[in-house]
Design a protein around this motif. Structure first.
Motif, PDB file in Angstrom:
ATOM      1  N   GLU A 101      -0.088 -12.047  -2.653  1.00 32.53           N
ATOM      2  CA  GLU A 101      -0.767 -11.099  -3.544  1.00 32.53           C
ATOM      3  C   GLU A 101      -0.783  -9.730  -2.876  1.00 32.53           C
ATOM      4  O   GLU A 101      -1.407  -9.546  -1.821  1.00 32.53           O
ATOM      5  CB  GLU A 101      -2.202 -11.537  -3.842  1.00 32.53           C
ATOM      6  N   THR A 116       1.658   5.504  -2.838  1.00 33.12           N
ATOM      7  CA  THR A 116       0.724   4.814  -3.743  1.00 33.12           C
ATOM      8  C   THR A 116       1.075   5.093  -5.198  1.00 33.12           C
ATOM      9  O   THR A 116       1.148   4.170  -6.026  1.00 33.12           O
ATOM     10  CB  THR A 116      -0.718   5.263  -3.456  1.00 33.12           C
ATOM     11  N   ARG A 164       2.456   2.270  -7.822  1.00 37.41           N
ATOM     12  CA  ARG A 164       1.735   2.019  -9.075  1.00 37.41           C
ATOM     13  C   ARG A 164       2.656   2.197 -10.280  1.00 37.41           C
ATOM     14  O   ARG A 164       2.575   1.432 -11.246  1.00 37.41           O
ATOM     15  CB  ARG A 164       0.526   2.946  -9.164  1.00 37.41           C
ATOM     16  N   HIS A 168       2.721  -2.136  -9.310  1.00 33.76           N
ATOM     17  CA  HIS A 168       1.904  -2.786  -8.279  1.00 33.76           C
ATOM     18  C   HIS A 168       0.447  -2.328  -8.372  1.00 33.76           C
ATOM     19  O   HIS A 168       0.177  -1.147  -8.612  1.00 33.76           O
ATOM     20  CB  HIS A 168       2.451  -2.474  -6.891  1.00 33.76           C
ATOM     21  N   ASP A 169      -0.456  -3.270  -8.136  1.00 33.79           N
ATOM     22  CA  ASP A 169      -1.887  -2.958  -8.157  1.00 33.79           C
ATOM     23  C   ASP A 169      -2.324  -2.562  -6.745  1.00 33.79           C
ATOM     24  O   ASP A 169      -2.803  -3.391  -5.969  1.00 33.79           O
ATOM     25  CB  ASP A 169      -2.675  -4.175  -8.655  1.00 33.79           C
ATOM     26  N   ARG A 216      -4.801  -1.186  -4.532  1.00 34.93           N
ATOM     27  CA  ARG A 216      -6.245  -0.915  -4.593  1.00 34.93           C
ATOM     28  C   ARG A 216      -6.903  -0.734  -3.226  1.00 34.93           C
ATOM     29  O   ARG A 216      -8.081  -0.400  -3.148  1.00 34.93           O
ATOM     30  CB  ARG A 216      -6.950  -2.023  -5.365  1.00 34.93           C
ATOM     31  N   CYS A 269      -8.834   4.213  -4.415  1.00 38.61           N
ATOM     32  CA  CYS A 269      -8.629   3.016  -3.600  1.00 38.61           C
ATOM     33  C   CYS A 269      -9.797   2.820  -2.635  1.00 38.61           C
ATOM     34  O   CYS A 269     -10.438   3.784  -2.196  1.00 38.61           O
ATOM     35  CB  CYS A 269      -7.351   3.145  -2.768  1.00 38.61           C
TER      36      CYS A 269
END
Length: 421
Positions: free
Chosen positions: A192, A221, A225, A229-230, A232, A270
């Motif tokens: 993940e 980032t 995104r 992609h997440d 965070r 984030c």
């Protein structure tokens, strides 16, 4: 600021005279100030106020369980780089969800241990590691939360042995390759993706390298995104330096570092993770040693101590310097005398300082190495069959030995002689 001050002519650790500790435990030894450790941790909390954040103490700088528990009780997480450090953190009461696993050479056994015991995330350093972690997690029916450590090719302007963010260093993947590797990670079972990791080095005394790296992370980032992609979490590493000697320029303050983080990545929404080690523990510790002999050499005098390079290897390994001060406060205006300050180990490298100016001292006097809390006890060895030295923790007017000095018999008993001998 630390809590090692002269009081009534004697150096104190908080409210405890250092000489009192020496009388109780012998020399050499390390002593740490609880108040200093907690103050420095609090400076980072203050610096990141207003941002969702987690502060993970870099255990490689100081890993005694008493220190870990002290910091964990204030909410610190832990940054570990080995199974041993992971197990130390857990033994000190740190929950798995507050432990980040870093390091370039994680083994499959280490991955299993962390997945079984709980982990906040793995900071993955390479494609082979990523694939291995996927295989381990899948076989366990687990999911491994990861960031991928990117190498931004930024010169940290620090000692070559502790720079980690240049293209020739072994750490992380090239930032130009990041989108490709994140795409592979997203497709692997048992993985993940939760964020990005970056760490450019240790003992940084300027903010500009941080800013250059963090701006690259901010751009990455946005790109990741856009790829779906997440992202965070941003793990921004550690590395903020400390002043080691009276001649050093003062490094940036945590408050300025926090302002830089807010300025460069604060707009991304984030959670920010940082992993300070040295700035929390460095100035929170002393190494205390006793003068064995004063030896007159050809054009120089040697101060021979009972502490040695095996107890504090930084000067030999990194050409590092520590302020070295007498435990008994010198009289105002007393003449300073140059000494080469050395230990008893049979190595010319067992030299702490050359031409170091100190008030006149004599055999039996105590001296203290300031800023010895980080990378002191953790890097010590038993070279020359010298026992590891005690670690002592002070809180107000109390002190406790948190790692005792082994006896010679205990050291020797660890060896096993084969039957045929």
């Amino acid at each position: 600021m630390d809590h090692f001050l002269y009081r009534d002519g004697v150096l104190h650790a908080e409210d405890v005279p250092v000489a009192e500790i020496a009388a109780a435990v012998g020399t050499p030894f390390y002593v740490y100030s609880s108040a200093t450790l907690l103050r420095h941790f609090g400076l980072f909390e203050e610096a990141l106020d207003g941002l969702e954040h987690t502060i993970c103490f870099a255990m490689k700088s100081l890993s005694n369980q008493a220190i870990l528990r002290l910091l964990a009780q204030r909410g610190a997480g832990m940054d570990v780089v080995s199974e041993g450090e992971y197990r130390r953190a857990k033994a000190a009461g740190v929950p798995g969800e507050r432990i980040v696993f870093s390091g370039v050479g994680k083994t499959r056994a280490e991955m299993r241990t962390a997945l079984e015991g709980g982990i906040r995330q793995f900071n993955v350093e390479s494609e082979p590691e990523l694939r291995a972690l996927s295989e381990v997690a899948s076989a366990m029916g687990a999911v491994a939360p990861i960031t991928i450590r990117v190498n931004p090719d930024v010169d940290a302007k620090t000692h070559a042995k502790i720079a980690t963010g240049k293209s020739e260093n072994k750490f992380g993947i090239p930032i130009a390759k990041a989108r490709e590797v994140y795409a592979e990670a997203a497709a692997l079972p048992g993985i993940e993706v939760v964020g990005i990791d970056v760490h450019i080095g240790s003992q940084l005394t300027q903010l500009e390298p941080f800013e250059a790296a963090y701006r690259k992370v901010a751009d990455l980032t946005e790109a990741l995104r856009s790829d779906g992609h997440d992202i965070r979490r941003l793990d921004l590493g550690g590395g903020l330096g400390i002043p080691y000697t009276r001649s050093n320029e003062a490094p940036p303050l945590p408050l300025d570092y926090g302002a830089l983080i807010k300025r460069t990545v604060g707009h991304l929404g984030c959670e920010v993770e940082i992993e300070p080690g040295r700035l929390i523990s460095g100035n929170a510790g002393l190494m205390v040693s006793r003068v064995i002999y004063i030896k007159e050499g050809e054009g120089r005098n040697f101060l021979i101590l009972d502490g040695a390079m095996n107890d504090l290897i930084r000067p030999a390994m990194y050409e590092a310097h520590h302020d070295i001060v007498p435990v008994i406060e010198p009289e105002t205006g007393v003449e300073q005398v140059p000494f080469d300050i050395v230990g008893p180990v049979c190595e010319t490298g067992d030299t702490f300082a050359k031409g170091w100016h100190m008030p006149p001292v004599k055999e039996g006097d105590l001296v203290a190495f300031r800023s010895a809390g980080a990378y002191g006890a953790v890097m010590a060895s038993e070279y020359n069959s010298r026992p590891l030295i005690p670690e002592v923790l002070v809180q107000d007017d109390q002190f406790a030995v948190i790692r005792p000095r082994p006896t010679f018999d205990e050291m020797i008993a660890r060896d096993t002689i084969p039957e045929w001998l």
